[in-house]
Design a protein around this motif. Structure first.
Motif, PDB file in Angstrom:
ATOM      1  N   THR A  20      -2.587   0.369  -8.350  1.00 59.27           N
ATOM      2  CA  THR A  20      -2.689   1.800  -7.620  1.00 59.27           C
ATOM      3  C   THR A  20      -1.780   1.754  -6.489  1.00 59.27           C
ATOM      4  O   THR A  20      -1.672   0.750  -5.915  1.00 59.27           O
ATOM      5  N   ASP A  21      -1.371   2.902  -6.017  1.00 56.81           N
ATOM      6  CA  ASP A  21      -0.667   3.136  -4.822  1.00 56.81           C
ATOM      7  C   ASP A  21      -1.605   3.650  -3.748  1.00 56.81           C
ATOM      8  O   ASP A  21      -1.077   3.541  -2.472  1.00 56.81           O
ATOM      9  N   ASN A  22      -2.747   3.861  -3.965  1.00 62.52           N
ATOM     10  CA  ASN A  22      -3.672   4.547  -2.774  1.00 62.52           C
ATOM     11  C   ASN A  22      -5.072   3.716  -2.948  1.00 62.52           C
ATOM     12  O   ASN A  22      -5.928   4.615  -3.394  1.00 62.52           O
ATOM     13  N   SER A  66      -2.946  -3.191  -5.152  1.00 66.99           N
ATOM     14  CA  SER A  66      -1.954  -2.791  -4.512  1.00 66.99           C
ATOM     15  C   SER A  66      -0.835  -3.595  -4.104  1.00 66.99           C
ATOM     16  O   SER A  66      -1.321  -4.690  -3.444  1.00 66.99           O
ATOM     17  N   ARG A  68       2.545  -3.709  -1.621  1.00 70.72           N
ATOM     18  CA  ARG A  68       3.497  -2.669  -0.831  1.00 70.72           C
ATOM     19  C   ARG A  68       4.723  -2.898  -1.248  1.00 70.72           C
ATOM     20  O   ARG A  68       5.562  -1.919  -0.860  1.00 70.72           O
ATOM     21  N   SER A  71       5.689   0.348  -6.455  1.00 67.39           N
ATOM     22  CA  SER A  71       5.039   1.342  -6.638  1.00 67.39           C
ATOM     23  C   SER A  71       4.744   2.064  -8.259  1.00 67.39           C
ATOM     24  O   SER A  71       5.373   1.356  -8.749  1.00 67.39           O
TER      25      SER A  71
END
Length: 77
Positions: A20-22, A66, A68, A71
């Motif tokens: 996931t990105d968030n 995730s 960093r 994406s």
């Protein structure tokens, strides 16, 4: 003497892992919205942050990670 074919099913454990990105938004949805508990969190493990969610007595959990440097976007993985 061998065990019946389904003897291990009661001890089986299912883990579903997704990127996931968030993590923060996802965590709020699963905790507040669906009632899951945080079972474990990790940070900067080989560049990944993550959380494992589930119900403490259940034989499954969901893991979200995730990174960093990567994406995920909205595409299924």
């Amino acid at each position: 003497m061998s065990s019946p074919p389904d003897a291990g099913i009661a001890r089986a454990h299912l883990r579903v892992a997704r990127p996931t990105d968030n993590l923060d938004v996802l965590l709020h949805f699963y905790e507040a919205g669906l009632g899951f508990s945080v079972l474990f969190r990790f940070a900067d493990h080989a560049g990944f942050n993550g959380v494992m969610l589930g119900h403490p007595s259940a034989d499954y959990h969901l893991e979200f990670t995730s990174n960093r440097e990567h994406s995920v976007g909205r595409c299924p993985t």
